[in-house]
Design a protein around this motif. Structure first.
Motif, PDB file in Angstrom:
ATOM      1  N   SER A 162       8.537   3.331  -1.014  1.00 37.97           N
ATOM      2  CA  SER A 162       7.158   3.811  -1.097  1.00 37.97           C
ATOM      3  C   SER A 162       6.156   2.680  -0.951  1.00 37.97           C
ATOM      4  O   SER A 162       5.121   2.850  -0.325  1.00 37.97           O
ATOM      5  N   THR A 163       6.482   1.489  -1.491  1.00 41.29           N
ATOM      6  CA  THR A 163       5.527   0.384  -1.291  1.00 41.29           C
ATOM      7  C   THR A 163       5.452   0.016   0.168  1.00 41.29           C
ATOM      8  O   THR A 163       4.378  -0.261   0.707  1.00 41.29           O
TER       9      THR A 163
ATOM     10  N   ALA B 262       2.249   0.826   5.638  1.00 42.91           N
ATOM     11  CA  ALA B 262       2.273   1.279   7.027  1.00 42.91           C
ATOM     12  C   ALA B 262       1.416   2.513   7.261  1.00 42.91           C
ATOM     13  O   ALA B 262       1.432   3.087   8.340  1.00 42.91           O
ATOM     14  N   THR B 263       0.666   2.980   6.223  1.00 45.52           N
ATOM     15  CA  THR B 263      -0.082   4.237   6.349  1.00 45.52           C
ATOM     16  C   THR B 263      -1.141   4.174   7.443  1.00 45.52           C
ATOM     17  O   THR B 263      -1.991   3.286   7.430  1.00 45.52           O
TER      18      THR B 263
ATOM     19  N   PHE C 244       5.263  -3.854  20.564  1.00 49.64           N
ATOM     20  CA  PHE C 244       6.414  -4.563  19.977  1.00 49.64           C
ATOM     21  C   PHE C 244       6.258  -6.075  20.049  1.00 49.64           C
ATOM     22  O   PHE C 244       7.203  -6.799  20.240  1.00 49.64           O
ATOM     23  N   ASN C 245       5.022  -6.571  19.952  1.00 47.21           N
ATOM     24  CA  ASN C 245       4.889  -8.031  20.040  1.00 47.21           C
ATOM     25  C   ASN C 245       5.223  -8.697  18.707  1.00 47.21           C
ATOM     26  O   ASN C 245       5.432  -8.033  17.685  1.00 47.21           O
ATOM     27  N   ASP C 246       5.265 -10.005  18.738  1.00 48.57           N
ATOM     28  CA  ASP C 246       5.655 -10.773  17.538  1.00 48.57           C
ATOM     29  C   ASP C 246       4.743 -10.463  16.369  1.00 48.57           C
ATOM     30  O   ASP C 246       5.180 -10.328  15.231  1.00 48.57           O
ATOM     31  N   GLN C 247       3.455 -10.358  16.682  1.00 48.47           N
ATOM     32  CA  GLN C 247       2.474 -10.121  15.621  1.00 48.47           C
ATOM     33  C   GLN C 247       2.826  -8.882  14.809  1.00 48.47           C
ATOM     34  O   GLN C 247       2.833  -8.909  13.584  1.00 48.47           O
ATOM     35  N   ALA C 248       3.175  -7.815  15.539  1.00 52.08           N
ATOM     36  CA  ALA C 248       3.527  -6.556  14.866  1.00 52.08           C
ATOM     37  C   ALA C 248       4.734  -6.755  13.968  1.00 52.08           C
ATOM     38  O   ALA C 248       4.758  -6.326  12.810  1.00 52.08           O
ATOM     39  N   TRP C 249       5.750  -7.423  14.502  1.00 48.63           N
ATOM     40  CA  TRP C 249       6.976  -7.614  13.696  1.00 48.63           C
ATOM     41  C   TRP C 249       6.697  -8.476  12.474  1.00 48.63           C
ATOM     42  O   TRP C 249       7.236  -8.232  11.390  1.00 48.63           O
ATOM     43  N   ILE C 250       5.848  -9.507  12.671  1.00 48.42           N
ATOM     44  CA  ILE C 250       5.519 -10.367  11.521  1.00 48.42           C
ATOM     45  C   ILE C 250       4.873  -9.552  10.416  1.00 48.42           C
ATOM     46  O   ILE C 250       5.192  -9.695   9.241  1.00 48.42           O
TER      47      ILE C 250
ATOM     48  N   LEU D 113       7.518  -7.555   8.622  1.00 44.08           N
ATOM     49  CA  LEU D 113       8.299  -8.399   7.710  1.00 44.08           C
ATOM     50  C   LEU D 113       7.479  -8.767   6.477  1.00 44.08           C
ATOM     51  O   LEU D 113       7.980  -8.778   5.351  1.00 44.08           O
ATOM     52  N   GLN D 114       6.196  -9.043   6.756  1.00 43.51           N
ATOM     53  CA  GLN D 114       5.298  -9.383   5.643  1.00 43.51           C
ATOM     54  C   GLN D 114       5.261  -8.227   4.635  1.00 43.51           C
ATOM     55  O   GLN D 114       5.332  -8.432   3.426  1.00 43.51           O
ATOM     56  N   ALA D 115       5.173  -6.998   5.184  1.00 39.71           N
ATOM     57  CA  ALA D 115       5.119  -5.824   4.307  1.00 39.71           C
ATOM     58  C   ALA D 115       6.400  -5.689   3.498  1.00 39.71           C
ATOM     59  O   ALA D 115       6.376  -5.379   2.310  1.00 39.71           O
ATOM     60  N   VAL D 116       7.542  -5.967   4.168  1.00 40.96           N
ATOM     61  CA  VAL D 116       8.817  -5.898   3.457  1.00 40.96           C
ATOM     62  C   VAL D 116       8.816  -6.914   2.316  1.00 40.96           C
ATOM     63  O   VAL D 116       9.178  -6.595   1.176  1.00 40.96           O
TER      64      VAL D 116
END
Lengths: 424, 482, 330
Positions: free
Chosen positions: C299-300, C305-306, A10-16, A19-22
């Motif tokens: 889905s995107t 996250a896959t 759960f570090n910052d890197q993971a959250w970033i 968010l980037q993916a979102v």
């Protein structure tokens, strides 16, 4: 999960990265939306285009629903009948279209499909005669079950045009047939002519090359030896001369060979009519061909009845056999388990010979062309494209038939059907 | 002379009608009519080539996998690919599974119940036959249905479902099989073997298949009288089925189950009085003279795209008349086993020719053979090196021809494309061969010839002899006209 | 109960499927429910004259017909005459007899998509004018009009599927035999709800790949087949993956796409079946009851996250990376 592990997952890197993916998926969604809007615009344009075409059409267009009430007409219809759109929509089609012909007495629109029927279009003031075609909307395989009718005013020109069209079609069919039968023959003549014309220049070429090869080199050599001051380049050139000439001679021979084959292609000389032992000939031909093969892996099977006698030219038949076997070898050369089988069988008054391989077979669409002269599937330089067409021609002269098909198991079969069995 | 129109036939797949002309009590001439037309061949025009795999199996729910294999074979030529080794094996297993299921169904559900009809009630074997084979009630029929259902579980593993699978692709099979599934398949095959050995044959498959001559076969029969097939043999002797439904016996097989060496496990070829001959598929034509199609032409399947014409004067069937080099051919298990030189069938064919008896025995021999083949394929199993499928996407050749064997005989698909869309799709099904109408030279098809001479008993409305003959071909009318 | 089963424009596949009933063999099952088969094209003994006599008795009300099953489409062509299928021995178009028998029956069952909606037989140019019994595709009213009701006051029961699952037929007939099948047992296009209120997606063994949109690229790949391979299991009404075929299998388990064979428009879809039609990059035919924007966003997101395991296994025909084993500390 212990504390340390919890921290790493759960570090910052993971959250970033989440968010980037979102962010990314939002952007991508926007792109998708833009794309859909573009498609929509294109669809809109297409729709406008089609309605434009419909209204610009000079032919009369009527669309009905399943109950044969009019659901759409085009501008040409309105112009011809002087009705307003509101006068016709929803009305039964027989109010406007009637058929003089008795054939369609029980309502021609109910007949689902027809072409070019003469009809009368009742306008507000006048009646116009049209040829009309009706197609059933089922053609579009949608749930729409109406009819689409298209009509065009009849005129003498139109009728004449139709007759012409029909005659033209018939002519085209006949021509096609003639072409097919004439193709082989005429190509043969053409080829023979060209071959003959080539003969003279080739002999000149070959003669001259021979002269050069025999005399020039020795002459030059002695010339160089006699003089003291000769350019290095000249010496080199003279040294190269023998091999250059040899290559040229080789090339000339190759041309000569092709020309000879071409001539045979239309060989019209009187036939030899000697009985010969076909079984023996097949054996000899296959020994000869197989002896020349690099790939010693080929599993070669001969299944030939003994003492089959045929009347004809043994040398020509041999040429055919060697050609077919060579083709089979080429077809299986690169296989892991190459197999070639030759069978010959006598039944009643005919003898059949099969040459089978286990290669890839002949692509079906090329099957009709395989006996055409110059047709080859081999790489450039490997085949002249004449072997099979010559074989075909030679056998034909012997009243035998050459045919080909792909085996169901894979690979090709060449079949020779001989009807000139010798009575021994 | 009297005329009789017989139909509808039960326990043939689809709708069949036969017009019989009698001289006294003997059939003088028969006309076979397939009465349903569905228009499959024009349905596919303009669709993408790969859609054939959706439509083709639905031509026929009985030989659905065979239809898929024929279509996929044609497509593999079009796409220029061959199935992977594992893929081919999986496809062979599916095809073998379907063929065996069909052969079993035919014997128990379609063919044998006719001997349990009241007309035979005075025969010494009648009560036993009735107990086992009476339609909807027979004990053995029930058992056969159970065995069939269990055997078809192999399709679950290999094909997802049956009929109408999409697992069969030009590049192989879409269903990869893992070791534990090979084991399940093996056990299912063993269960089926058990049914055949205990219920149907009354001996091990190997002992049955070991019979090389009629004499050995008769000796085998004397030890297995209590089995279902043993009972058939008794009935066959009593009713002289070897004299019933004799056809000219010109047999054709496309061969089946491609192996990796470029051969087929069951050999291809034709057989007539002159012996075995190599088969040239380019000589296959269809004759529409007596069929409800426009014109009276003899057409190659590549050119054969004729529209229906209902009111053609001389037409009496929707079935076209396929011919090989102008000759009538009979297809089916008998043809396959003769072509592949199965010793017993060879012997019986030489003695009796093609008739009700030899057709049935050939089917049972083939059924037993298929089970041993399936077992041997599963024993070697699938390789770890080969994939189950390779993709096939680009068109390499505009034409493809797929000729394989369904249980009922040779099945062919001819596909021609324009671009990547289907321009022409033609099917010649097994029963199209066997039940063909007359051709333009007035030569009758195999069944029409086999029916000549059949006798009707006094007061019979639907002669039982005719029913035996018809069903001995295991007809499938839905394929025949498509 | 008297039951009569007729075939017209179809492939016999539904009969062959039905014969593979798994719970019990078909004969034992029939006996259990006291079914009296007046005629079934593959099962009963009678042929020709015997059959004609039985049919005549049904039409004369001498024999009551409780259940009438039609397998295969009704053939209306050419030009509505039905002559493309003349019933053998009867010398009448099959559609005439189908109509007359429907009017005598307690329940009318359309077995398979052809009989229900026209199906494959009605595909393409539909030369033979094939249609379903009471539906033509999803249009209500065809050979039997919209207002048709059988003697038990029900419209045609559409056991669609190409082919039908044996248990769908067996359970429908079973419910009828126990007098438990009513109008509320059917969905809005006449299909029995017990299988039509499920989706093929339910219980699909590829659901982990679906969740991450890890997609198959060619036949035999293990991944989800929705994005590229034309699978419409998420919108297809049937319980194939929950119920299972031949033991525990299904189309998607067989490695190929669900092509929605229970749907009224089966066979009449215009795009190629084995690839997913797309607008831009978005597959057409997303789940019908989910807002499209949400679907795309989710889905995107899940694609990014896959896990590696799922991404790689998706394009193989066997598992190359096994799930991780959880390490617990001692």
């Amino acid at each position: 999960m212990d504390k340390q592990q919890l921290e790493t997952s759960f570090n910052d890197q993971a959250w970033i990265s989440v968010l980037q993916a979102v962010e990314d998926s939002y952007v991508q969604s926007l792109n998708y939306q833009a794309e859909i809007e573009t498609k929509n615009a294109a669809l809109d344009q297409a729709h406008q285009f089609i309605s434009g075409v419909v209204s610009a059409m000079s032919d009369v267009l009527i669309v009905t629903d399943d109950a044969l009430s009019i659901s759409q007409v085009n501008t040409a219809f309105l112009n011809m009948t002087h009705y307003e759109e509101s006068d016709v929509i929803g009305k039964p089609i027989e109010n406007f279209v009637t058929i003089p012909s008795k054939e369609f007495s029980n309502g021609f629109v109910e007949q689902r499909l027809y072409q070019d029927v003469l009809v009368d279009l009742q306008g507000r003031y006048n009646t116009t005669r049209l040829t009309m075609s009706c197609s059933c909307a089922q053609v579009c395989s949608s749930s729409f079950k109406g009819r689409v009718l298209v009509g065009r005013p009849v005129s003498e020109v139109l009728l004449a045009h139709e007759a012409l069209q029909k005659a033209y079609k018939e002519l085209a069919v006949t021509q096609e047939k003639m072409l097919q039968t004439e193709k082989m023959a005429s190509l043969g003549r053409l080829v023979a002519g060209v071959a003959h014309e080539l003969n003279t220049p080739i002999s000149v070429l070959q003669g001259n090359l021979w002269l050069l090869q025999n005399n020039l080199h020795a002459d030059m050599q002695s010339l160089i030896e006699q003089s003291d001051n000769v350019d290095e380049q000249v010496v080199e050139m003279v040294n190269d001369l023998p091999s250059l000439l040899e290559d040229s001679q080789e090339a000339a021979k190759q041309i000569n060979r092709i020309v000879k084959e071409l001539k045979q292609f239309s060989y019209q000389d009187a036939l030899e009519q000697q009985p010969f032992n076909l079984s023996r000939l097949i054996e000899v031909s296959s020994d000869w061909s197989i002896g020349n093969v690099l790939n010693a892996q080929i599993q070669f099977t001969l299944d030939v009845e003994d003492a089959l006698y045929v009347v004809g030219s043994s040398s020509k038949f041999q040429q055919v056999m060697i050609n077919l076997i060579q083709n089979a070898i080429d077809a299986v050369e690169s296989l892991e388990k190459p197999v070639i089988t030759i069978k010959a069988l006598k039944k009643e008054q005919s003898i059949t010979v099969w040459v089978e391989d286990n290669g890839l077979g002949i692509p079906i669409e090329l099957m009709d062309k395989i006996f055409d002269p110059f047709f080859t599937t081999k790489e450039v330089g490997k085949g002249t494209g004449l072997g099979l067409s010559i074989s075909y021609q030679l056998l034909k002269e012997m009243n035998a038939e050459l045919s080909v098909w792909n085996k169901l198991e894979g690979g090709a079969v060449f079949q020779i059907q001989l009807n000139s069995v010798a009575q021994i | 002379m009297s005329r009789m129109i017989v139909g509808p036939f039960n326990r043939v797949e689809g709708d069949l009608e036969i017009t019989l002309d009698f001289d006294g009590d003997k059939v003088r001439q028969a006309e076979v009519n397939a009465t349903l037309f569905r228009g499959f061949e024009s349905m596919l025009e303009g669709r993408k080539a790969s859609d054939v795999l959706i439509f083709a199996p639905r031509i026929c729910g009985i030989c659905s996998v065979s239809q898929s294999v024929a279509a996929a074979t044609a497509l593999s030529q079009i796409y220029g690919v061959t199935p992977t080794e594992n893929g081919q094996k999986a496809i062979n297993l599916m095809l073998a599974n379907e063929n065996a299921a069909d052969l079993l169904t035919h014997f128990y559900l379609f063919f044998m119940p006719d001997f349990a009809r009241e007309v035979y009630q005075d025969q010494p074997w009648f009560s036993e036959v009735k107990l086992r084979f009476k339609a909807m009630r027979g004990r053995s029929v029930s058992g056969a249905l159970q065995a069939r259902t269990t055997w078809l579980k192999m399709m679950g593993i290999l094909a997802g479902r049956w009929p109408h699978t999409l697992a069969i692709q030009p590049g192989g099979s879409s269903r990869a099989i893992v070791d534990s599934e090979t084991l399940q398949l093996t056990l299912l095959a063993r269960q089926f073997r058990q049914f055949l050995e205990q219920q149907m044959l009354g001996s091990s498959l190997e002992r049955f298949l070991g019979c090389q001559t009629e004499a050995e076969f008769l000796a085998w029969q004397s030890n297995t009288t209590s089995s279902d097939f043993g009972l058939f043999c008794e009935v066959a002797r009593a009713l002289e089925l070897s004299q019933l439904g004799c056809s000219p016996g010109q047999l054709m097989s496309y061969g089946n189950y491609p192996d990796m060496e470029g051969g087929r496990t069951f050999a291809s070829g034709i057989f007539d009085k002159g012996g075995r001959k190599i088969l040239n598929p380019n000589l296959i034509t269809e004759d529409t003279h007596y069929a409800h199609y426009q014109g009276s032409d003899i057409l190659s399947p590549w050119a054969d795209n004729v529209a229906p014409e209902l009111d053609k004067a001389q037409a009496y069937s929707w079935c076209k008349a396929p011919r090989l080099d102008g000759n009538v051919m009979e297809v089916g298990a008998l043809a396959r086993q003769v072509m592949t030189q199965q010793p017993l069938i060879n012997d019986l064919m030489a003695r009796y020719g093609s008739n009700v008896y030899t057709r049935i025995v050939a089917r049972v021999v083939e059924l037993a053979t298929i089970v041993t083949l399936v077992e041997s394929w599963l024993e070697t199993g699938f390789t770890k090196e080969s994939a189950f499928c390779q993709s096939a996407t680009t068109v390499a050749c505009s034409k493809g021809m797929g000729l394989i064997e369904a249980a009922r005989g040779g099945l062919g698909h001819w596909i021609e494309l324009e671009g990547d869309q289907i321009k022409n799709f033609q099917v010649i099904a097994p029963t199209t061969w066997n039940f063909s109408p007359k051709d333009s030279r007035n030569v009758s098809g195999a069944l029409e010839q086999a029916l000549v001479g059949a006798r009707k008993l006094p007061n019979e409305q639907t002669p039982v002899s005719v029913q035996h003959i018809v069903r001995s071909f295991d007809p499938c009318m839905v394929c025949t006209v498509h | 109960m008297n039951i009569l089963w007729l075939q017209s424009g179809g492939c016999s596949g539904c009969t062959l499927s039905f014969m593979g009933l798994e719970e019990q063999d078909l004969l034992s099952w029939s006996n259990m429910l006291d079914l009296n088969w007046l005629w079934h094209p593959s099962l009963t003994e009678n042929s020709a004259q015997e059959t004609k006599t039985i049919v005549q008795k049904v039409l004369n009300n001498e024999i009551s017909l409780d259940i009438f099953c039609l397998e295969g489409s009704v053939i209306m062509g050419p030009n509505g005459t039905g002559r493309f299928h003349m019933l053998s021995g009867f010398n009448m178009p099959a559609k005439e007899l189908i109509l007359q028998l429907s009017q005598k029956a307690g329940y009318v069952l359309a077995i398979g998509t052809c009989a229900a909606y026209g199906g494959i037989t009605a595909a393409g140019n539909n030369l033979v004018e094939a249609t379903g019994l009471q539906y033509d595709q999803n249009q209500f009213g065809s050979l039997l009009p919209k207002h048709f009701r059988s003697a038990m006051q029900l419209p045609v029961i559409n056991i669609s599927g190409c082919p039908v699952h044996p248990a769908w037929v067996a359970e429908t007939i079973g419910l009828i035999a126990l007098n438990q099948f009513t109008e509320s047992s059917m969905d809005s296009v006449g299909r029995p709800l017990f299988y039509a209120n499920k989706l093929v997606h339910h219980g699909c063994s590829r659901n982990e790949y679906y969740e991450y949109k890890a997609s198959a690229q060619k036949p035999s790949d293990l991944g989800c087949m929705m994005e590229n391979m034309g699978c419409v299991g998420t919108i297809a009404h049937a319980d194939c993956n929950e119920r299972g075929w031949h033991g525990n299998s299904s189309c998607t388990k067989g490695g190929y796409a669900c092509i929605d064979c229970t749907s009224p428009d089966f066979g009449r879809v215009k795009h190629a079946y084995q690839s997913t039609p797309k607008i831009g990059n978005i597959p057409v035919g997303l789940p019908t009851d989910m807002p499209k924007a949400w679907f795309i966003a989710l889905s995107t997101l899940s694609k990014s996250a896959t896990p590696k395991r799922i991404k790689e296994n998706a394009v193989q025909d066997h598992i190359v990376i096994s799930p991780e084993i959880k390490q617990t500390k001692r």
